[in-house]
Design an enzyme around this catalytic site. Structure first.
Site, PDB file in Angstrom:
ATOM      1  N   ASN A   9       0.845  -1.434  -0.241  1.00  0.00           N
ATOM      2  CA  ASN A   9      -0.043   0.142   0.404  1.00  0.00           C
ATOM      3  C   ASN A   9       0.930   0.846  -0.089  1.00  0.00           C
ATOM      4  O   ASN A   9       1.265   1.072   1.486  1.00  0.00           O
ATOM      5  CB  ASN A   9      -0.423  -0.335   1.330  1.00  0.00           C
ATOM      6  CG  ASN A   9      -1.347   1.120   1.222  1.00  0.00           C
ATOM      7  OD1 ASN A   9      -1.511   1.962   0.350  1.00  0.00           O
ATOM      8  ND2 ASN A   9      -2.444   1.227   2.045  1.00  0.00           N
ATOM      9  N   TRP A  10       0.909   1.995  -0.929  1.00  0.00           N
ATOM     10  CA  TRP A  10       2.169   3.022  -1.085  1.00  0.00           C
ATOM     11  C   TRP A  10       1.397   4.243  -0.558  1.00  0.00           C
ATOM     12  O   TRP A  10       2.008   5.395  -0.464  1.00  0.00           O
ATOM     13  CB  TRP A  10       2.589   3.443  -2.727  1.00  0.00           C
ATOM     14  CG  TRP A  10       2.831   1.971  -3.638  1.00  0.00           C
ATOM     15  CD1 TRP A  10       3.411   1.139  -3.113  1.00  0.00           C
ATOM     16  CD2 TRP A  10       2.987   2.377  -4.250  1.00  0.00           C
ATOM     17  NE1 TRP A  10       4.125  -0.002  -3.977  1.00  0.00           N
ATOM     18  CE2 TRP A  10       3.900   1.138  -5.406  1.00  0.00           C
ATOM     19  CE3 TRP A  10       3.362   3.422  -6.039  1.00  0.00           C
ATOM     20  CZ2 TRP A  10       4.704   0.711  -5.887  1.00  0.00           C
ATOM     21  CZ3 TRP A  10       3.831   3.213  -6.776  1.00  0.00           C
ATOM     22  CH2 TRP A  10       4.242   1.801  -7.412  1.00  0.00           C
ATOM     23  N   LYS A  11       0.317   4.702  -0.055  1.00  0.00           N
ATOM     24  CA  LYS A  11      -0.601   5.563   0.805  1.00  0.00           C
ATOM     25  C   LYS A  11      -0.310   7.139  -0.832  1.00  0.00           C
ATOM     26  O   LYS A  11      -0.276   6.275  -1.425  1.00  0.00           O
ATOM     27  CB  LYS A  11       0.117   5.563   1.984  1.00  0.00           C
ATOM     28  CG  LYS A  11      -0.547   4.365   2.285  1.00  0.00           C
ATOM     29  CD  LYS A  11       0.175   4.466   3.678  1.00  0.00           C
ATOM     30  CE  LYS A  11       0.207   2.819   5.075  1.00  0.00           C
ATOM     31  NZ  LYS A  11       0.066   3.183   6.244  1.00  0.00           N
ATOM     32  N   HIS A  95      -8.718   0.972   5.125  1.00  0.00           N
ATOM     33  CA  HIS A  95      -7.962   1.416   6.126  1.00  0.00           C
ATOM     34  C   HIS A  95      -7.912   2.612   7.279  1.00  0.00           C
ATOM     35  O   HIS A  95      -8.429   3.340   7.297  1.00  0.00           O
ATOM     36  CB  HIS A  95      -6.884   2.256   5.415  1.00  0.00           C
ATOM     37  CG  HIS A  95      -5.820   1.961   5.781  1.00  0.00           C
ATOM     38  ND1 HIS A  95      -5.098   2.665   6.065  1.00  0.00           N
ATOM     39  CD2 HIS A  95      -4.786   0.999   5.134  1.00  0.00           C
ATOM     40  CE1 HIS A  95      -4.132   2.049   6.726  1.00  0.00           C
ATOM     41  NE2 HIS A  95      -3.376   1.433   6.455  1.00  0.00           N
ATOM     42  N   GLU A  97      -6.656   4.534   7.754  1.00  0.00           N
ATOM     43  CA  GLU A  97      -6.718   6.058   7.508  1.00  0.00           C
ATOM     44  C   GLU A  97      -7.410   6.665   6.976  1.00  0.00           C
ATOM     45  O   GLU A  97      -7.760   8.015   7.404  1.00  0.00           O
ATOM     46  CB  GLU A  97      -5.230   6.059   6.700  1.00  0.00           C
ATOM     47  CG  GLU A  97      -4.017   6.036   7.212  1.00  0.00           C
ATOM     48  CD  GLU A  97      -2.879   5.329   6.685  1.00  0.00           C
ATOM     49  OE1 GLU A  97      -2.952   5.609   5.531  1.00  0.00           O
ATOM     50  OE2 GLU A  97      -1.612   5.322   7.312  1.00  0.00           O
ATOM     51  N   GLU A 167      -5.172  -5.077  10.537  1.00  0.00           N
ATOM     52  CA  GLU A 167      -3.850  -3.659  11.136  1.00  0.00           C
ATOM     53  C   GLU A 167      -3.896  -3.134  12.303  1.00  0.00           C
ATOM     54  O   GLU A 167      -4.574  -2.273  12.403  1.00  0.00           O
ATOM     55  CB  GLU A 167      -3.728  -3.087   9.654  1.00  0.00           C
ATOM     56  CG  GLU A 167      -3.312  -3.294   8.554  1.00  0.00           C
ATOM     57  CD  GLU A 167      -2.569  -2.398   6.856  1.00  0.00           C
ATOM     58  OE1 GLU A 167      -1.794  -2.592   6.988  1.00  0.00           O
ATOM     59  OE2 GLU A 167      -4.239  -1.344   7.534  1.00  0.00           O
ATOM     60  N   GLY A 173       2.832   2.286  10.766  1.00  0.00           N
ATOM     61  CA  GLY A 173       4.399   3.293  10.617  1.00  0.00           C
ATOM     62  C   GLY A 173       5.122   3.843  11.474  1.00  0.00           C
ATOM     63  O   GLY A 173       5.806   4.539  11.519  1.00  0.00           O
ATOM     64  N   SER A 213       3.766  -2.037  10.093  1.00  0.00           N
ATOM     65  CA  SER A 213       5.841  -2.654  10.292  1.00  0.00           C
ATOM     66  C   SER A 213       6.219  -3.393   9.926  1.00  0.00           C
ATOM     67  O   SER A 213       6.808  -4.120  10.043  1.00  0.00           O
ATOM     68  CB  SER A 213       5.688  -1.904  11.552  1.00  0.00           C
ATOM     69  OG  SER A 213       5.157  -0.849  11.913  1.00  0.00           O
ATOM     70  N   GLY A 234       2.673  -1.664   4.217  1.00  0.00           N
ATOM     71  CA  GLY A 234       3.182   0.063   4.208  1.00  0.00           C
ATOM     72  C   GLY A 234       4.592   1.096   3.039  1.00  0.00           C
ATOM     73  O   GLY A 234       4.975   0.366   2.330  1.00  0.00           O
ATOM     74  N   GLY A 235       5.126   1.041   4.347  1.00  0.00           N
ATOM     75  CA  GLY A 235       6.641   1.962   4.280  1.00  0.00           C
ATOM     76  C   GLY A 235       7.830   1.167   3.659  1.00  0.00           C
ATOM     77  O   GLY A 235       8.295   1.404   2.335  1.00  0.00           O
TER      78      GLY A 235
HETATM   79  P1  13P Z   1       3.368   0.457   7.429  1.00  0.00           P
HETATM   80  O1  13P Z   1       4.213  -1.167   7.207  1.00  0.00           O
HETATM   81  O2  13P Z   1       4.126   0.981   7.264  1.00  0.00           O
HETATM   82  O3  13P Z   1       3.542   0.273   8.652  1.00  0.00           O
HETATM   83  O4  13P Z   1       1.887   0.263   6.952  1.00  0.00           O
HETATM   84  C1  13P Z   1       1.380  -0.385   6.951  1.00  0.00           C
HETATM   85  C2  13P Z   1      -0.145  -0.369   6.504  1.00  0.00           C
HETATM   86  O5  13P Z   1      -1.436   0.800   6.714  1.00  0.00           O
HETATM   87  C3  13P Z   1      -0.744  -0.363   5.265  1.00  0.00           C
HETATM   88  O6  13P Z   1      -1.554  -0.760   4.588  1.00  0.00           O
END
Ligand code: 13P
Length: 257
Positions: A9-11, A95, A97, A167, A173, A213, A234-235
């Site tokens: 997920n590149w956000k 998600h 967010e 999650e 993050g 993470s 994510g990251g």
């Molecule tokens: P991180 O891997 O950056 O913690 O993010 C997880 C995430 O929200 C994937 O959707």
């Protein structure tokens, strides 16, 4: 048997140019073999990503969101028909967010999920508790409530199109990952709930991904858990080498189909 999946997920990161390079680098460095690999770029380069993946078996593209209506005066929104037209098979819904910053409610998430499924998209449906809930020890009830108000309202036929991503918000993050045991316990509970609310076949056939993470150093331990069927990353999905290392960890579990 359920699929083993590594999704990125590149956000709101990358540009069309840097996203193109990222996909190119990953394609060069790995083959998914028994794992499904999904890229989730921003809308500006979803079509480009989709085109880049043509002919690359095991790779797919996902949208990070979609609107619940078919079309109309919804400035700034993307419809499921648009996703269908460009061939994006997957969509991330729910998600944390989106829930937090865009006030997406369970009712809205259910509407989006139903619409996506109606158009034959696969939904990566996210759930997970905030830190305060984890500290209080009511995280199982919290996640079950999220699921009861959303995807457990689907028919079993609809539910077939769902992939779940657990999650925990405190792990997103933050660099703080759930321990493999914490992930396994929640995934086990979710699977048991699917059995109760849907049926045994769906319980054993639904992929449940862990997110929060995930990185090369912890991916294998998490992926080895019997009820963890991959990760939503994510990251680390923004760096080709890290994402490839996570895909390689998934391949080592030898549980993909
Ligand atoms: P991180 O891997 O950056 O913690 O993010 C997880 C995430 O929200 C994937 O959707």
């Amino acid at each position: 048997m359920r699929k083993f999946i590594v999704a990125g997920n590149w956000k709101m990161n990358t540009t069309p140019k840097s996203g193109k390079q990222l996909v190119k680098d990953v394609l060069k460095k790995t083959k998914p073999e028994n794992v499904k690999v999904i890229f989730g770029p921003p809308f500006t380069h979803l079509l480009q990503t989709q085109k880049q993946l043509k002919g690359h078996k095991g790779f797919f593209a996902a949208a990070q969101n979609m609107h619940q209506e078919d079309r109309g005066a919804y400035t700034g929104e993307i419809s499921v028909e648009m996703l269908e037209d460009i061939g994006a098979k997957f969509v991330i819904i729910g998600h944390s967010e989106r829930r937090l910053y865009f006030k997406e409610t369970n009712a809205l998430l259910l509407a989006k999920t139903k619409k996506a499924i109606l158009h034959n998209r696969k939904v990566i449906f996210c759930c997970g508790e905030p830190l305060a809930v984890r500290e209080k020890g009511t995280h199982f009830q919290y996640v079950m409530r999220q699921l009861s108000a959303t995807i457990f309202k689907l028919s079993p036929e609809e539910f077939k199109q769902v992939i779940i991503a657990y999650e925990p918000i405190w792990a997103i993050g933050t660099g703080r990952t759930a321990s493999p045991e914490q992930a396994q316990d929640m995934h086990f509970a979710i699977r048991a709930a699917i059995k109760k609310k849907m049926n045994e076949d769906l319980a054993s056939g639904t992929s449940i991904l862990y997110g929060g993470s995930v990185k090369p150093s912890n991916a294998l331990e998490i992926f080895k858990q019997p009820d963890v069927d991959g990760g939503l990353v994510g990251g680390a999905s923004l760096h080709a080498d890290d994402f490839v290392a996570i895909i390689e960890a998934a391949k080592k579990t030898d549980r993909g189909r």
